[in-house]
Scaffold this active site. Structure first.
Site, PDB file in Angstrom:
ATOM      1  CG  ASP A   1       2.377   1.169  -5.181  1.00 52.23           C
ATOM      2  OD1 ASP A   1       3.339   1.991  -5.155  1.00 52.23           O
ATOM      3  OD2 ASP A   1       2.182   0.470  -6.342  1.00 52.23           O
TER       4      ASP A   1
ATOM      5  CG  ASN B   1      10.477  -0.589  -0.709  1.00 58.49           C
ATOM      6  OD1 ASN B   1       9.340  -0.579   0.077  1.00 58.49           O
ATOM      7  ND2 ASN B   1      10.008  -0.875  -2.085  1.00 58.49           N
TER       8      ASN B   1
HETATM    9  C1  FPP Z   1       5.274   3.274  -2.387  1.00 57.35           C
HETATM   10  O1  FPP Z   1       4.851   4.068  -3.501  1.00 57.35           O
HETATM   11  C2  FPP Z   1       5.302   3.645  -1.260  1.00 57.35           C
HETATM   12  C3  FPP Z   1       6.454   3.404  -0.321  1.00 57.35           C
HETATM   13  C4  FPP Z   1       7.534   2.534  -0.508  1.00 57.35           C
HETATM   14  C5  FPP Z   1       6.633   4.028   0.801  1.00 57.35           C
HETATM   15  C6  FPP Z   1       5.319   4.222   1.779  1.00 57.35           C
HETATM   16  C7  FPP Z   1       5.629   5.275   2.854  1.00 57.35           C
HETATM   17  C8  FPP Z   1       4.915   6.312   3.068  1.00 57.35           C
HETATM   18  C9  FPP Z   1       3.519   6.332   2.658  1.00 57.35           C
HETATM   19  C10 FPP Z   1       5.320   7.069   4.100  1.00 57.35           C
HETATM   20  C11 FPP Z   1       4.670   6.930   5.374  1.00 57.35           C
HETATM   21  C12 FPP Z   1       5.260   5.905   6.352  1.00 57.35           C
HETATM   22  C13 FPP Z   1       6.185   5.943   7.061  1.00 57.35           C
HETATM   23  C14 FPP Z   1       6.103   5.559   8.519  1.00 57.35           C
HETATM   24  C15 FPP Z   1       7.476   6.016   6.759  1.00 57.35           C
HETATM   25  P1  FPP Z   1       6.079   4.248  -4.680  1.00 57.35           P
HETATM   26  O2  FPP Z   1       7.097   5.025  -4.323  1.00 57.35           O
HETATM   27  O3  FPP Z   1       6.489   2.780  -5.181  1.00 57.35           O
HETATM   28  O4  FPP Z   1       5.128   4.910  -5.799  1.00 57.35           O
HETATM   29  P2  FPP Z   1       5.076   4.569  -7.376  1.00 57.35           P
HETATM   30  O5  FPP Z   1       4.779   3.208  -7.455  1.00 57.35           O
HETATM   31  O6  FPP Z   1       4.196   5.610  -7.783  1.00 57.35           O
HETATM   32  O7  FPP Z   1       6.469   4.696  -7.719  1.00 57.35           O
END
Ligand code: FPP
Length: 259
Positions: free
Chosen positions: A35, A83
């Protein structure tokens, strides 16, 4: 080879600015909620998707470090059933990125002996991504050095529901007697069937919740949360999480041996 852990005043000894671990007490399975990509990008005036892109490099570093230690099983949360509530643009960008990872980095993972498996409801994913998943799973299926489960369109509750549905089907077809159903039989219908439960769950980005990740499997998992955002989570942070895990006493409901 990692030197043996020494504890000084409750802190793990460090060498080269990295925590030193006890190789005999490494977790067999680590789960990770990656995250903080959006916040990382925002802090740099970049679009959220650039945070996810930076996160891919950290994922590759994590896999390499885990293989080296070894931590033989990693399960990482790449896209949850919740998501889909993000903008269509971000959802599509995440799927494109997943496809790119599986396509461009597959040979490297394969050469390093990594077996890739995707857990979650893949039917709703774009066809081209489903094809990359099938290709990656079949190319790496014989690899034994380490297993990386990528949770894509995964939700702990949805997984328990699909397991229940298949279990009922087995009962209806006479393959399973309801009196035989116990925790082990139930778990054999989950998408993590056959795997040990995670010993440690790492969450970056500071939130203190499971967010529907591995709900059944995390019943006795040790939790480690860091404020560090996923694109900043490097080898050193991973080793720090493992060093903290090694200080814990896992009781599984028993009374402490120190009381
Ligand atoms: C959460 O951060 C992250 C995700 C929903 C996506 C995680 C994906 C990756 C690390 C990419 C790599 C992997 C693959 C295989 C696609 P957030 O967007 O919720 O962050 P925030 O809480 O700061 O908004």
């Amino acid at each position: 080879m990692l030197p043996v852990l020494g504890i000084m005043e409750g802190r793990p000894l460090v060498a080269n600015d990295e925590p030193v671990l006890d190789p005999s007490r490494l977790p067999g399975h680590v789960a990770v909620i990656m995250d903080g990509n959006g916040r990382w990008a925002k802090a740099r005036g970049l679009p959220r998707t650039m945070g996810h892109r930076a996160g891919v490099d950290r994922l590759e570093e994590l896999i390499r470090t885990a293989a080296e230690l070894p931590v033989p099983i990693l399960t990482v949360y790449a896209f949850s059933t919740e998501n889909w509530r993000r903008s269509r643009w971000e959802v599509e960008a995440l799927f494109r990125l997943a496809e790119e990872v599986l396509h461009q980095r597959l040979d490297r993972f394969n050469q390093e002996g990594v077996r890739l498996v995707v857990i979650g409801q893949r039917e709703r994913l774009p066809g081209s991504l489903q094809r990359e998943i099938e290709r990656a799973e079949s190319l790496t299926s014989g690899n034994r050095r380490m297993l990386v489960n990528i949770a894509l369109n995964y939700g702990g509750r949805a997984d328990i529901v699909q397991a229940s549905r298949r279990l009922c089907q087995a009962v209806r077809e006479g393959r399973l007697d309801p009196d035989q159903i116990d925790e082990a039989i139930f778990a054999s219908f989950l998408s993590t069937a056959g795997l040990p439960d995670p010993d440690l769950l790492i969450r970056t980005g500071g939130e203190l919740r499971l967010s529907n990740f591995l709900l059944w499997e995390s019943a006795y998992t040790e939790l480690w949360v860091t404020e560090c955002l996923w694109p900043d989570f490097g080898r050193r942070e991973f080793l720090m999480a493992l060093a903290d895990y090694q200080k814990r006493e896992r009781r599984f409901g028993r009374v402490s041996s120190q009381v």
